[in-house]
Design an enzyme around this catalytic site. Structure first.
Site, PDB file in Angstrom:
ATOM      1  N   ASN A 281     -43.431   6.603 -79.667  1.00  0.00           N
ATOM      2  CA  ASN A 281     -43.974   7.406 -78.573  1.00  0.00           C
ATOM      3  C   ASN A 281     -43.101   7.335 -77.324  1.00  0.00           C
ATOM      4  O   ASN A 281     -43.532   7.755 -76.250  1.00  0.00           O
ATOM      5  CB  ASN A 281     -45.394   6.940 -78.231  1.00  0.00           C
ATOM      6  CG  ASN A 281     -46.389   7.312 -79.311  1.00  0.00           C
ATOM      7  OD1 ASN A 281     -46.227   8.313 -79.994  1.00  0.00           O
ATOM      8  ND2 ASN A 281     -47.425   6.495 -79.481  1.00  0.00           N
TER       9      ASN A 281
ATOM     10  N   HIS B 190     -42.302   4.772 -75.655  1.00  0.00           N
ATOM     11  CA  HIS B 190     -43.008   3.882 -74.738  1.00  0.00           C
ATOM     12  C   HIS B 190     -42.588   2.453 -75.067  1.00  0.00           C
ATOM     13  O   HIS B 190     -42.522   2.078 -76.241  1.00  0.00           O
ATOM     14  CB  HIS B 190     -44.522   4.065 -74.919  1.00  0.00           C
ATOM     15  CG  HIS B 190     -45.353   3.140 -74.105  1.00  0.00           C
ATOM     16  ND1 HIS B 190     -45.532   3.290 -72.748  1.00  0.00           N
ATOM     17  CD2 HIS B 190     -46.081   2.053 -74.461  1.00  0.00           C
ATOM     18  CE1 HIS B 190     -46.328   2.344 -72.307  1.00  0.00           C
ATOM     19  NE2 HIS B 190     -46.671   1.573 -73.321  1.00  0.00           N
TER      20      HIS B 190
ATOM     21  N   CYS C 287     -42.802   0.914 -67.923  1.00  0.00           N
ATOM     22  CA  CYS C 287     -41.385   0.624 -67.762  1.00  0.00           C
ATOM     23  C   CYS C 287     -40.559   1.761 -68.357  1.00  0.00           C
ATOM     24  O   CYS C 287     -40.837   2.220 -69.470  1.00  0.00           O
ATOM     25  CB  CYS C 287     -41.046  -0.706 -68.443  1.00  0.00           C
ATOM     26  SG  CYS C 287     -39.312  -1.144 -68.392  1.00  0.00           S
TER      27      CYS C 287
END
Length: 412
Positions: free
Chosen positions: A310, A312, A347
């Site tokens: 994803n 992420h 992040c």
């Protein structure tokens, strides 16, 4: 000899004084027939007829015996087929036996593979049903998943939590083309992100231990979902680890949190369990002042393999970064037994982070408390955390203290 005896059994013996009859092809029989009258003994006469098969050709000429003389004639007709006997009409049993053997060998190989697979402790086991929504999976702790103490690392446990969560969704038919996303979530570019994680460790599994993980989901507020895990020892049934988490939805394109759409809620609500979290710790996390931190680790950056499908950063990586600033002497004398982590911001690929750790003056018995901060170098908070530590082997009643794994194998 056996074939000749079997063949002769199908031909009748002539009565005494019977002269040989012409063969099938007139006076040129395809076999050599010699009738004779042996001497009779005192018990009675015995009539015997000997039949000897001969090749129909000798040096290109047909050979036969007629009225006691041997005559030859050039063979001008087509060669006659060999005589049909009982043996020659039997099927080719070797081909049948070979086919049967091949089938049995293939079946035995397949059965061996299935039997071996069913005995592996780390494969996906049949999920048990508790109100149709709970899931269970077994794992074997491997050598590359442990640390210097021969126990599974906190990162290993987090990866196991993630694996069982995805397999749970897959078993329910909710896993679409995304990483833990339902079909309706994929249509709306929504993904799950964890906002809070809590872990309590009674005892760490060690190398060779087989553990069983049970997980389920429940509702958390109006726009959240909680997921709980229990890790137990497969041999003794002892509860080793408890963990609970809170999840929210984020738009994959805008990278902002989103409400749960009604269509998505209809997909997931039927699988919610009405139960309290396995860990209920309402203590608030205090934000650290970087200037008063006991230990700081700078220059932390995400690598390419830290991102999931994803795009992420995997939540396991945040914990690893958080522990980067813990002093080495803490790891040498104590073990992590409790963790609370709150995620504040995502992040990015180009982010540069710093990890800050400070010892909490308050204590709980022989346990030490530490406060943590993970932030960007520009000052924005990424995550807040609190860890609890106890003296090593204080909670170890398994492989480390006994010298044996849950399977009975020595770890020395």
């Amino acid at each position: 000899m056996v074939a000749a005896a079997a063949s002769s059994a199908f031909f009748s013996f002539p009565t005494p004084g019977t002269s040989p009859k012409p063969g099938k092809f007139g006076n040129w029989p395809s076999s050599l027939s010699i009738p004779f009258n042996p001497k009779s003994n005192h018990n009675g006469g015995i009539q015997v007829k000997a039949n000897a098969s001969a090749h129909p050709k000798a040096n290109g000429s047909a050979v036969s015996l007629k009225a006691g003389s041997l005559e030859t004639q050039e063979d001008t007709s087509s060669p006659s087929p060999p005589p049909r006997t009982f043996i020659s009409q039997l099927p080719d049993w070797s081909m049948l036996v070979s086919a049967i053997t091949t089938v049995f060998v293939a079946a035995e190989k397949q059965w061996t593979m299935l039997d071996r697979k069913s005995k592996r402790p780390d494969v996906l086991v049949e999920p048990f049903v508790q109100d149709g929504v709970s899931f269970r999976q077994s794992f074997s702790i491997r050598s590359y998943e442990i640390g210097v103490d021969r126990t599974a690392s906190i990162e290993t446990l987090m990866n196991i939590f993630q694996e069982t969560s995805l397999n749970h969704c897959k078993s329910l038919g909710l896993l679409n083309d995304g990483f833990g996303r339902t079909p309706e979530m994929c249509k709306r570019d929504l993904i799950w992100v964890v906002t809070k994680m809590q872990i309590e460790v009674n005892r760490y599994p060690t190398w060779g231990d087989t553990i069983e993980v049970t997980t389920w989901v429940s509702e958390s507020g109006k726009n959240g979902m909680s997921r709980d895990w229990l890790i137990s020892d497969c041999h003794s049934g002892e509860i080793l680890i408890r963990a609970t988490s809170v999840w929210a939805m984020m738009n994959q394109k805008t990278r902002r949190l989103s409400k749960i759409p009604d269509e998505v809620r209809q997909e997931i609500v039927p699988y919610f369990v009405d139960s309290a979290p396995v860990i209920e710790d309402d203590r608030k996390l205090h934000k650290l002042d970087v200037k008063t931190g006991d230990s700081i680790r700078n220059g932390l950056t995400p690598r390419w393999n830290d991102f999931d499908v994803n795009q992420h950063v995997n939540n396991v990586k945040y914990i690893a970064w958080l522990l980067k600033s813990v002093p080495t002497e803490v790891f040498e004398t104590q073990e992590l037994c409790g963790l609370t982590l709150e995620y504040r911001r995502e992040c990015r690929r180009d982010s540069v982070l710093e990890s800050v750790t400070a010892m909490d003056p308050s204590k709980e018995g022989d346990r030490s408390l530490y406060q943590h901060l993970l932030r960007l170098e520009n000052g924005a908070d990424i995550a807040l955390g609190r860890t609890e530590w106890r003296p090593k082997n204080a909670g170890a009643t398994g492989a480390v203290s006994t010298g044996k794994t849950s399977n009975g194998n020595s770890v020395s």
